[in-house]
Design a protein around this motif. Structure first.
Motif, PDB file in Angstrom:
ATOM      1  N   UNK A  12      10.756  -4.369   3.290  1.00  8.27           N
ATOM      2  CA  UNK A  12      11.443  -4.274   1.998  1.00  8.27           C
ATOM      3  C   UNK A  12      11.586  -2.813   1.597  1.00  8.27           C
ATOM      4  N   UNK A  13      10.536  -2.036   1.840  1.00  9.42           N
ATOM      5  CA  UNK A  13      10.605  -0.605   1.551  1.00  9.42           C
ATOM      6  C   UNK A  13      11.675   0.078   2.397  1.00  9.42           C
ATOM      7  N   UNK A  14      11.825  -0.364   3.633  1.00 10.28           N
ATOM      8  CA  UNK A  14      12.865   0.227   4.480  1.00 10.28           C
ATOM      9  C   UNK A  14      14.253  -0.078   3.924  1.00 10.28           C
ATOM     10  N   UNK A  15      14.451  -1.313   3.452  1.00  7.21           N
ATOM     11  CA  UNK A  15      15.719  -1.653   2.813  1.00  7.21           C
ATOM     12  C   UNK A  15      15.960  -0.845   1.550  1.00  7.21           C
ATOM     13  N   UNK A  16      14.892  -0.638   0.773  1.00  3.39           N
ATOM     14  CA  UNK A  16      15.020   0.189  -0.429  1.00  3.39           C
ATOM     15  C   UNK A  16      15.374   1.624  -0.056  1.00  3.39           C
ATOM     16  N   UNK A  17      14.830   2.099   1.066  1.00  2.00           N
ATOM     17  CA  UNK A  17      15.167   3.439   1.532  1.00  2.00           C
ATOM     18  C   UNK A  17      16.627   3.561   1.888  1.00  2.00           C
ATOM     19  N   UNK A  18      17.169   2.538   2.553  1.00  2.00           N
ATOM     20  CA  UNK A  18      18.597   2.532   2.872  1.00  2.00           C
ATOM     21  C   UNK A  18      19.431   2.584   1.602  1.00  2.00           C
ATOM     22  N   UNK A  19      19.028   1.811   0.587  1.00  2.00           N
ATOM     23  CA  UNK A  19      19.755   1.804  -0.681  1.00  2.00           C
ATOM     24  C   UNK A  19      19.706   3.188  -1.333  1.00  2.00           C
ATOM     25  N   UNK A  20      18.520   3.781  -1.361  1.00  2.00           N
ATOM     26  CA  UNK A  20      18.372   5.103  -1.983  1.00  2.00           C
ATOM     27  C   UNK A  20      19.145   6.158  -1.198  1.00  2.00           C
ATOM     28  N   UNK A  21      19.048   6.094   0.138  1.00  2.00           N
ATOM     29  CA  UNK A  21      19.776   7.058   0.959  1.00  2.00           C
ATOM     30  C   UNK A  21      21.267   6.973   0.754  1.00  2.00           C
ATOM     31  N   UNK A  22      21.800   5.749   0.721  1.00  2.00           N
ATOM     32  CA  UNK A  22      23.234   5.583   0.488  1.00  2.00           C
ATOM     33  C   UNK A  22      23.648   6.057  -0.890  1.00  2.00           C
ATOM     34  N   UNK A  23      22.821   5.758  -1.905  1.00  2.00           N
ATOM     35  CA  UNK A  23      23.137   6.171  -3.269  1.00  2.00           C
ATOM     36  C   UNK A  23      23.115   7.695  -3.405  1.00  2.00           C
ATOM     37  N   UNK A  24      22.113   8.338  -2.816  1.00  2.00           N
ATOM     38  CA  UNK A  24      22.020   9.795  -2.901  1.00  2.00           C
ATOM     39  C   UNK A  24      23.191  10.471  -2.193  1.00  2.00           C
ATOM     40  N   UNK A  25      23.552   9.972  -1.017  1.00  2.00           N
ATOM     41  CA  UNK A  25      24.671  10.569  -0.296  1.00  2.00           C
ATOM     42  C   UNK A  25      25.995  10.259  -0.993  1.00  2.00           C
TER      43      UNK A  25
ATOM     44  N   UNK B  31       0.846  -1.182   0.000  1.00  2.00           N
ATOM     45  CA  UNK B  31       0.000   0.000   0.000  1.00  2.00           C
ATOM     46  C   UNK B  31       0.885   1.237   0.000  1.00  2.00           C
ATOM     47  N   UNK B  32       0.463   2.316  -0.682  1.00  2.00           N
ATOM     48  CA  UNK B  32       1.338   3.487  -0.839  1.00  2.00           C
ATOM     49  C   UNK B  32       1.783   4.136   0.468  1.00  2.00           C
ATOM     50  N   UNK B  33       1.004   3.997   1.556  1.00  2.00           N
ATOM     51  CA  UNK B  33       1.441   4.595   2.816  1.00  2.00           C
ATOM     52  C   UNK B  33       2.757   4.000   3.300  1.00  2.00           C
ATOM     53  N   UNK B  34       3.129   2.827   2.789  1.00  2.00           N
ATOM     54  CA  UNK B  34       4.382   2.180   3.182  1.00  2.00           C
ATOM     55  C   UNK B  34       5.607   2.954   2.722  1.00  2.00           C
ATOM     56  N   UNK B  35       5.402   4.005   1.931  1.00  2.00           N
ATOM     57  CA  UNK B  35       6.498   4.916   1.601  1.00  2.00           C
ATOM     58  C   UNK B  35       7.087   5.512   2.882  1.00  2.00           C
ATOM     59  N   UNK B  36       6.298   5.538   3.956  1.00  2.18           N
ATOM     60  CA  UNK B  36       6.818   5.997   5.247  1.00  2.18           C
ATOM     61  C   UNK B  36       7.983   5.121   5.707  1.00  2.18           C
ATOM     62  N   UNK B  37       7.915   3.822   5.412  1.00  2.00           N
ATOM     63  CA  UNK B  37       9.012   2.922   5.752  1.00  2.00           C
ATOM     64  C   UNK B  37      10.235   3.202   4.882  1.00  2.00           C
ATOM     65  N   UNK B  38       9.995   3.544   3.621  1.00  2.00           N
ATOM     66  CA  UNK B  38      11.083   3.968   2.735  1.00  2.00           C
ATOM     67  C   UNK B  38      11.788   5.182   3.326  1.00  2.00           C
ATOM     68  N   UNK B  39      10.998   6.137   3.824  1.00  2.25           N
ATOM     69  CA  UNK B  39      11.551   7.356   4.409  1.00  2.25           C
ATOM     70  C   UNK B  39      12.359   7.056   5.667  1.00  2.25           C
ATOM     71  N   UNK B  40      11.870   6.119   6.492  1.00  6.46           N
ATOM     72  CA  UNK B  40      12.586   5.772   7.718  1.00  6.46           C
ATOM     73  C   UNK B  40      13.934   5.135   7.386  1.00  6.46           C
ATOM     74  N   UNK B  41      13.941   4.226   6.403  1.00  4.64           N
ATOM     75  CA  UNK B  41      15.193   3.593   6.008  1.00  4.64           C
ATOM     76  C   UNK B  41      16.189   4.585   5.436  1.00  4.64           C
ATOM     77  N   UNK B  42      15.695   5.471   4.564  1.00  7.56           N
ATOM     78  CA  UNK B  42      16.576   6.480   3.970  1.00  7.56           C
ATOM     79  C   UNK B  42      17.008   7.495   5.009  1.00  7.56           C
ATOM     80  N   UNK B  43      16.065   7.908   5.870  1.00  6.32           N
ATOM     81  CA  UNK B  43      16.348   8.981   6.801  1.00  6.32           C
ATOM     82  C   UNK B  43      17.292   8.590   7.915  1.00  6.32           C
ATOM     83  N   UNK B  44      16.985   7.502   8.623  1.00  4.46           N
ATOM     84  CA  UNK B  44      17.785   7.154   9.788  1.00  4.46           C
ATOM     85  C   UNK B  44      19.013   6.321   9.429  1.00  4.46           C
ATOM     86  N   UNK B  45      18.793   5.212   8.754  1.00  4.48           N
ATOM     87  CA  UNK B  45      19.918   4.329   8.464  1.00  4.48           C
ATOM     88  C   UNK B  45      20.810   4.894   7.370  1.00  4.48           C
TER      89      UNK B  45
END
Length: 413
Positions: A136-149, A5-19
């Motif tokens: 899985x979205x949280x892991x994707x967030x970590x990947x995106x966060x690391x790639x962007x940084x 569900x699209x609200x799970x983008x919040x988990x993407x944000x948590x993975x990218x933001x914190x980790x």
């Protein structure tokens, strides 16, 4: 019903933001700005301690059925915190103030996200699948966060520019979740209203029901695991160049790779939880964490010049996190002695206290001994957690299974 569900983008944000963003920007920035390795540990400890308000946020969300409000507020708070760092990136006096906002916002996200799944009265199979999708979205967030940084670092962006990049990404996530979380929130409110009539009077949030229970034992495990994990991941941007001579760009890239691999690990962890249960999956994650942490510590002691070996040990260390995060919600719900929102809030609080202790200890060890001492501290903490899991939580799980096997089945209607 859909798994994602699209609200799970919040988990993407948590993975990218914190980790991702926090770990890759704040420690090196604070170390550079202050000239002290211990300062980064203090700022990270403030972030972690601020997140200890998880039980309060969970209780408020439960009482007023305001899970959507807490969720969106957490996303917005993280975006504002990074923007604030970007606006005053040279002002050391506000490090702690923004760290408090960052920690509280992360606690808001982590406290209510799993409740949208485990607290909505969904079928167990769908719960397992949605928890997997969320992580899985949280892991994707970590990947995106690391790639962007990694891109920002390689391009020579200043720390202020990197903070603004993080703020912009999180603002987009906030708008996405704000626009897609109304329906899941209604579903959750309907179920929690029924649950409140059924068992809220029985499962009061008194301290003794939290601590003097198997759930309280799991809280202690969460403290130790968080201390072990946060000590390393919080200082990874300093550990890799300081011990293993890996460049900042190389570290960012390695974190992005860990996020990519974490997607597959989350899928495997979801299958393991569905097949073997949350406790055994959590124990497996602790085992992986011990292997990775010990490998990293030994490599830093004896062969720090073996870059490939050190990067492999780092990846193993990171792979444990998605296993334990995914299974923690299942274990917490299984042994909870308070309503699900409060229970998850207590789990977040336990993790926050552990992260506070881990980050504070990591900063002190880095200052007094060196960065590899952080790896050894991590090994000690995860070993202690493993002892509690094997000799405390696992026997309780086996007893619970035997009781469930002996209990009469509900009659068909």
């Amino acid at each position: 019903m859909r798994v994602f569900e699209p609200w799970m983008v919040s988990s993407l944000a948590l993975g990218a933001g914190f980790t991702g963003f926090v770990a890759l920007t704040i420690p090196p920035y604070v170390t550079k700005a202050t000239g002290e390795a211990g300062a980064a540990g203090i700022v990270l400890a403030v972030i972690s301690l601020s997140a200890a308000i998880g039980p309060v946020l969970g209780a408020l969300a439960d009482r007023y059925r305001a899970h959507r409000l807490v969720l969106c507020s957490g996303l917005l708070g993280m975006a504002v915190a990074f923007a604030a760092y970007g606006l005053s990136a040279q002002d050391e006096s506000v490090f702690a103030l923004y760290a408090i906002l960052m920690g509280a916002s992360g606690a808001a996200l982590a406290a209510v996200m799993p409740v949208f799944v485990v607290g909505a009265g969904l079928p167990p199979v769908l719960v397992a699948k949605r928890l997997t999708a969320m992580h899985v979205m949280e892991g994707a967030g970590l990947m995106i966060g690391g790639a962007l940084m990694g891109f920002a670092t390689k391009s020579g962006w200043s720390f202020a520019q990197r903070f603004w990049l993080a703020a912009g990404f999180l603002a987009i996530c906030f708008l996405t979740v704000l626009g897609t979380s109304a329906k899941p929130a209604r579903r959750l409110r309907l179920h929690t209203a029924v649950q409140a009539v059924d068992d809220h009077a029985v499962r009061e949030g008194r301290l003794r029901t939290v601590f003097l229970s198997v759930f309280g034992l799991f809280l202690m495990v969460r403290v130790l695991v968080a201390a072990s994990t946060s000590a390393v991941t919080g200082q990874i941007a300093n550990i890799m160049p300081g011990v293993f001579m890996v460049s900042p760009v190389g570290t960012d890239t390695a974190v992005a790779v860990a996020g990519l691999m974490g997607i597959g690990v989350n899928l495997a962890a979801g299958a393991l939880v569905a097949r073997r249960g949350g406790v055994e999956a959590y124990l497996a994650g602790a085992g992986v964490r011990l292997v990775g942490g010990l490998s990293l510590a030994l490599a830093g002691t004896f062969v720090p010049e073996k870059t490939a070996l050190c990067l492999l040990a780092m990846q193993i260390t990171y792979m444990a996190t998605p296993i334990m995060r995914l299974s923690a919600s299942s274990v917490g719900a299984r042994f909870a002695t308070v309503p699900v929102g409060q229970a998850n809030g207590w789990l977040i609080s336990g993790s926050s206290i552990g992260a506070f202790l881990g980050n504070l200890t990591a900063g002190a060890l880095a200052q007094a001994v060196g960065y590899n001492a952080i790896n050894w501290f991590s090994v000690v903490a995860i070993t202690a957690a493993g002892v509690l899991l094997v000799f405390g939580l696992m026997p309780a799980e086996l007893c619970k299974r035997r009781a469930e096997a002996l209990a009469p089945s509900a009659p068909d209607t």
